[in-house]
Design an enzyme around this catalytic site. Sequence first.
Site, mmCIF file in Angstrom:
data_model
loop_
_atom_site.group_PDB
_atom_site.id
_atom_site.type_symbol
_atom_site.label_atom_id
_atom_site.label_comp_id
_atom_site.label_asym_id
_atom_site.label_seq_id
_atom_site.Cartn_x
_atom_site.Cartn_y
_atom_site.Cartn_z
ATOM 1 N N HIS A 298 -4.490 -34.828 41.604
ATOM 2 C CA HIS A 298 -3.039 -35.124 40.877
ATOM 3 C C HIS A 298 -2.309 -33.809 40.349
ATOM 4 C CE1 HIS A 298 -3.597 -39.692 40.460
ATOM 5 N NE2 HIS A 298 -4.807 -39.052 40.931
ATOM 6 N N CYS B 28 -0.161 -33.471 38.536
ATOM 7 C CA CYS B 28 0.154 -33.526 37.014
ATOM 8 C C CYS B 28 -0.821 -33.091 36.182
ATOM 9 C CB CYS B 28 0.823 -34.971 36.731
ATOM 10 S SG CYS B 28 -0.635 -36.320 36.888
ATOM 11 N N CYS C 31 2.937 -39.741 41.405
ATOM 12 C CA CYS C 31 2.549 -40.767 40.385
ATOM 13 C C CYS C 31 3.572 -40.969 39.386
ATOM 14 C CB CYS C 31 1.490 -39.671 39.390
ATOM 15 S SG CYS C 31 2.254 -38.707 37.968
ATOM 16 N N GLU C 32 3.573 -42.074 38.853
ATOM 17 C CA GLU C 32 4.617 -42.829 38.107
ATOM 18 C C GLU C 32 4.955 -42.115 36.852
ATOM 19 O OE1 GLU C 32 3.898 -47.015 38.762
ATOM 20 O OE2 GLU C 32 2.707 -47.154 36.745
ATOM 21 N N HIS C 33 3.731 -41.648 36.465
ATOM 22 C CA HIS C 33 3.975 -41.069 34.834
ATOM 23 C C HIS C 33 4.785 -39.864 34.982
ATOM 24 C CE1 HIS C 33 0.246 -43.662 34.591
ATOM 25 N NE2 HIS C 33 1.009 -44.377 34.082
ATOM 26 N N HIS C 34 4.607 -38.837 36.001
ATOM 27 C CA HIS C 34 5.278 -37.646 35.893
ATOM 28 C C HIS C 34 6.237 -37.453 37.138
ATOM 29 C CE1 HIS C 34 1.664 -37.330 33.407
ATOM 30 N NE2 HIS C 34 2.226 -36.753 32.781
HETATM 31 ZN ZN LIG Z 1 0.972 -38.077 36.379
#
Ligand SMILES: [Zn+2]
Length: 203
Positions: free
Chosen positions: A159, A161, A90-93
């Site tokens: 996910h 995250c 995931c590009e956020h975490h």
């Molecule tokens: Zn994430």
Amino acid sequence: MKSTKALVKVIPAKPAEPNLAPLVREILEKLGEDPARDGLVNTPVRVDKALKFLTSGYATDIRKLVNGALYDVKYDEMVVVRDIEFFSLCEHHMLPFYGKMHVAYLPKAKVIGLSKIPRIVDAFARRLQIQERLTQQVAQTIQEMIDPVGVGVICEARHFCMMMRGVEKQHSGTMTSSMLGAFRSHKETRDEFLSLVRKQQAW
Ligand SMILES: [Zn+2]
């Protein structure tokens, strides 16, 4: 006589890839770890290798990947490839998300080699992603490659995250879909796809 020296010069040297190991060593330090201790001493090099593999999709040329596996046919039934396993970040975490993808299309004049579809999935999964975009990119690529009557992609994922940070219950998954052409405009086409995806595996 051609010397090997001359040959070597003609082939341009591959640009040096950035080495992430020093950065990883710094992260370990900032986390309060001792990067010099036995268990961690080779970790920066391993993380460098792992991250490069997990993001190798950026370097994949999709046209080359599919090249030679597009066939002209008179087949107008739905083609479905179910349960394509994928692993992404995931590009956020920058934490993993993983799951299954189901891909279907209705051919117009061309089909694509079945083994190429999981490879298209990998090419987009091995990047920093969000599940919605990954799903759309797979659908749009098939649309562009063979211009079918329609494409449907369903993606089920978990996910890390959310799972590891306690944001969501361990066993809840996230579903996304992308429906193009007939899969968007015709309910019967969409329903046929969904029933084929839900069918128990026969083997
Ligand atoms: Zn994430």
